[in-house]
Motif scaffolding. Structure first.
Motif, PDB file in Angstrom:
ATOM      1  N   CYS A  55       8.194 -14.991 -65.018  1.00  0.00           N
ATOM      2  CA  CYS A  55       7.352 -15.212 -63.589  1.00  0.00           C
ATOM      3  C   CYS A  55       7.984 -14.400 -62.470  1.00  0.00           C
ATOM      4  N   LEU A  56       9.227 -14.234 -62.241  1.00  0.00           N
ATOM      5  CA  LEU A  56       9.727 -13.509 -61.252  1.00  0.00           C
ATOM      6  C   LEU A  56      10.022 -12.137 -61.565  1.00  0.00           C
ATOM      7  N   ALA A  57       9.325 -11.720 -62.796  1.00  0.00           N
ATOM      8  CA  ALA A  57       9.178 -10.055 -63.033  1.00  0.00           C
ATOM      9  C   ALA A  57       7.905  -9.527 -62.576  1.00  0.00           C
ATOM     10  N   LEU A  58       7.021 -10.513 -62.077  1.00  0.00           N
ATOM     11  CA  LEU A  58       5.546  -9.936 -61.622  1.00  0.00           C
ATOM     12  C   LEU A  58       5.663 -10.120 -60.235  1.00  0.00           C
ATOM     13  N   PRO A  59       5.013  -8.973 -59.685  1.00  0.00           N
ATOM     14  CA  PRO A  59       4.935  -8.410 -58.386  1.00  0.00           C
ATOM     15  C   PRO A  59       4.535  -9.574 -57.392  1.00  0.00           C
ATOM     16  N   GLY A  60       5.541  -9.627 -56.255  1.00  0.00           N
ATOM     17  CA  GLY A  60       5.150 -10.726 -55.350  1.00  0.00           C
ATOM     18  C   GLY A  60       5.682 -12.144 -55.526  1.00  0.00           C
ATOM     19  N   ALA A  61       6.277 -12.290 -56.884  1.00  0.00           N
ATOM     20  CA  ALA A  61       6.377 -13.863 -57.454  1.00  0.00           C
ATOM     21  C   ALA A  61       7.684 -14.056 -56.811  1.00  0.00           C
ATOM     22  N   THR A  62       7.695 -15.662 -56.071  1.00  0.00           N
ATOM     23  CA  THR A  62       8.796 -16.222 -55.528  1.00  0.00           C
ATOM     24  C   THR A  62       9.047 -17.653 -56.389  1.00  0.00           C
ATOM     25  N   LEU A  63      10.312 -18.083 -56.335  1.00  0.00           N
ATOM     26  CA  LEU A  63      10.500 -19.627 -56.875  1.00  0.00           C
ATOM     27  C   LEU A  63      10.649 -20.256 -55.712  1.00  0.00           C
ATOM     28  N   ASP A  64       9.917 -21.612 -55.788  1.00  0.00           N
ATOM     29  CA  ASP A  64      10.096 -22.626 -54.829  1.00  0.00           C
ATOM     30  C   ASP A  64      10.313 -24.009 -55.295  1.00  0.00           C
ATOM     31  N   HIS A  65      11.021 -25.023 -54.599  1.00  0.00           N
ATOM     32  CA  HIS A  65      11.262 -26.153 -55.274  1.00  0.00           C
ATOM     33  C   HIS A  65      10.244 -27.449 -54.443  1.00  0.00           C
ATOM     34  N   PRO A  66       9.039 -27.252 -54.172  1.00  0.00           N
ATOM     35  CA  PRO A  66       8.764 -28.343 -53.202  1.00  0.00           C
ATOM     36  C   PRO A  66       8.590 -29.698 -53.534  1.00  0.00           C
ATOM     37  N   PHE A  67       8.668 -29.840 -54.876  1.00  0.00           N
ATOM     38  CA  PHE A  67       8.668 -31.279 -55.537  1.00  0.00           C
ATOM     39  C   PHE A  67       9.865 -31.548 -56.029  1.00  0.00           C
ATOM     40  N   GLY A  68      11.179 -31.011 -55.208  1.00  0.00           N
ATOM     41  CA  GLY A  68      12.479 -31.355 -55.740  1.00  0.00           C
ATOM     42  C   GLY A  68      12.984 -30.358 -56.561  1.00  0.00           C
TER      43      GLY A  68
END
Length: 113
Positions: A10-23
């Motif tokens: 996922c993070l190798a894809l352009p503009g991708a970020t990691l978030d934790h909105p559900f914990g």
């Protein structure tokens, strides 16, 4: 593939970020603020698919409708390693492309996409 492998793809894809909105135990991968893949607390993975892929994957039993997200054409694999790594990586890339396609021209330009 495991949880970390999904993160790498996922993070190798352009503009991708990691978030934790559900914990902290749910990894949500986003592009332009919109989710394209989510890894749940119990090790399952859900991702966006095309309308046709949704029908094929769910009717064949290859994936199930994603809880809470099926109406938006998301599928779920109860275990990340239910599919071969290459197949899952291809679907992750497709999920990313679908979401990028829904972004405004301005948002795509800001992300360099």
């Amino acid at each position: 593939m495991d949880r970390e492998g999904v993160g790498r793809v996922c993070l190798a894809l352009p503009g991708a970020t990691l978030d934790h909105p559900f914990g902290d135990d749910h990894d949500a991968y986003k592009v332009g603020g919109k989710m394209f893949v989510m890894v749940g607390a119990t090790g399952g993975v859900s991702f966006k698919v095309s309308d046709i892929a949704y029908e094929v994957l769910t009717e064949s039993g290859h994936a199930r409708p994603a809880p809470y997200m099926a109406r938006a054409k998301w599928v779920n694999l109860p275990q990340i390693d239910d599919w071969a790594d290459e197949e899952l990586a291809d679907h992750i890339q497709s999920a990313h492309a679908i979401i990028v396609g829904k972004l405004t021209k301005k948002a795509r330009a800001e992300l360099g996409l």
